[in-house]
Design an enzyme around this catalytic site. Sequence first.
Site, PDB file in Angstrom:
ATOM      1  N   CYS A 153      -0.585   4.359  -6.357  1.00  0.00           N
ATOM      2  CA  CYS A 153      -1.811   3.633  -5.697  1.00  0.00           C
ATOM      3  C   CYS A 153      -1.818   2.177  -6.104  1.00  0.00           C
ATOM      4  O   CYS A 153      -2.041   2.133  -7.466  1.00  0.00           O
ATOM      5  CB  CYS A 153      -2.887   4.447  -5.746  1.00  0.00           C
ATOM      6  SG  CYS A 153      -4.296   3.834  -4.872  1.00  0.00           S
TER       7      CYS A 153
ATOM      8  N   CYS B  76       0.842  -1.180   0.213  1.00  0.00           N
ATOM      9  CA  CYS B  76       0.112   0.057   0.091  1.00  0.00           C
ATOM     10  C   CYS B  76       1.102   1.121  -0.025  1.00  0.00           C
ATOM     11  O   CYS B  76       1.760   1.511   1.011  1.00  0.00           O
ATOM     12  CB  CYS B  76      -0.692  -0.042   1.145  1.00  0.00           C
ATOM     13  SG  CYS B  76      -1.846   1.408   1.357  1.00  0.00           S
TER      14      CYS B  76
HETATM   15  N1  DGL Z   1      -3.884   0.868  -1.223  1.00  0.00           N
HETATM   16  C1  DGL Z   1      -3.931   2.203  -1.289  1.00  0.00           C
HETATM   17  C2  DGL Z   1      -2.663   2.631  -1.809  1.00  0.00           C
HETATM   18  O1  DGL Z   1      -1.753   2.224  -2.238  1.00  0.00           O
HETATM   19  C3  DGL Z   1      -5.129   2.979  -1.684  1.00  0.00           C
HETATM   20  C4  DGL Z   1      -6.521   2.423  -1.247  1.00  0.00           C
HETATM   21  C5  DGL Z   1      -6.737   3.148   0.008  1.00  0.00           C
HETATM   22  O2  DGL Z   1      -7.061   4.404  -0.087  1.00  0.00           O
HETATM   23  O3  DGL Z   1      -7.029   2.463   0.989  1.00  0.00           O
HETATM   24  O4  DGL Z   1      -2.354   3.727  -1.581  1.00  0.00           O
END
Ligand code: DGL
Length: 267
Positions: free
Chosen positions: A191, A69
């Site tokens: 993201c 993430c």
């Molecule tokens: N998985 C998160 C990222 O890579 C984005 C999703 C979220 O906002 O939870 O930034």
Amino acid sequence: MIGVFDSGLGGLTVLAALRRAMPQQDFLYLGDNANAPYGVRTSADVTALTKSAIERLFAEGCGLVLIACNTASALALRTLQQEWLPTVAPDRRLLGVFVPLIEALTGRGWQDQPGAAPLQKAAFFATPATVKSGTFTAEAQRLAPDLTVIEQDCPGLVDAIETGNPVDGIVNRAVATALKGGKPDVALLGCTHYPHAETAFREALPAGTSIMSQPQVVAESLASYLERHPQFRGGTGWLDCLTTGDPAHVSARAEALFQRALPFDAA
Ligand code: DGL
């Protein structure tokens, strides 16, 4: 066994690239769907949630956890690496997704392609929390002080991808705003969900702007890390996916996003 953590389903884009690059490696995926999205949360919140997810993956026997993430990599990784891990689990490792991306980005031009002009401008598209933190630009400019990074948030894009709603309007607005800072040489989709909107980004960006694939870059970087740290390697290609959310609902969403069965168990 290597743990892969994401706030939800987005990290499956990274997991797929990891499994392609390392078919014999065992992986345990954990999606914190009960608390997603992280992109609108505070730093303290994201740090606390990320810490409990990592504790869970450590308890399952993961020696190394990749924080797939971007939001958690931006808001929580440094604190956890420096202030928490050395006291609770000094022989385990936490990796994020910014370093591979920055190495690939800054290496282009003066390491990988000698003689090519260095990149001057990168557009980094990410969640509001990631952009607000400014972590990506700070870390990128440590390696490449002359690089200009335009950080651009894409409010609502994660939700649109998760729910299967149209993404073009959100992407077009974000790209139009970013382009006010000039045409970037490269665009980074910072993201884990955004690869699902890559076609919309490609159409909205100028033809001369390339898109760097984060899952691919992260997979190559982890494969090279494991060559250097073989103690974290091993397995037969086994995979299990855990979620803090409702397993039936999360499995159905994963299947809709990836067009194949991806069963989740309760974390
Ligand atoms: N998985 C998160 C990222 O890579 C984005 C999703 C979220 O906002 O939870 O930034």
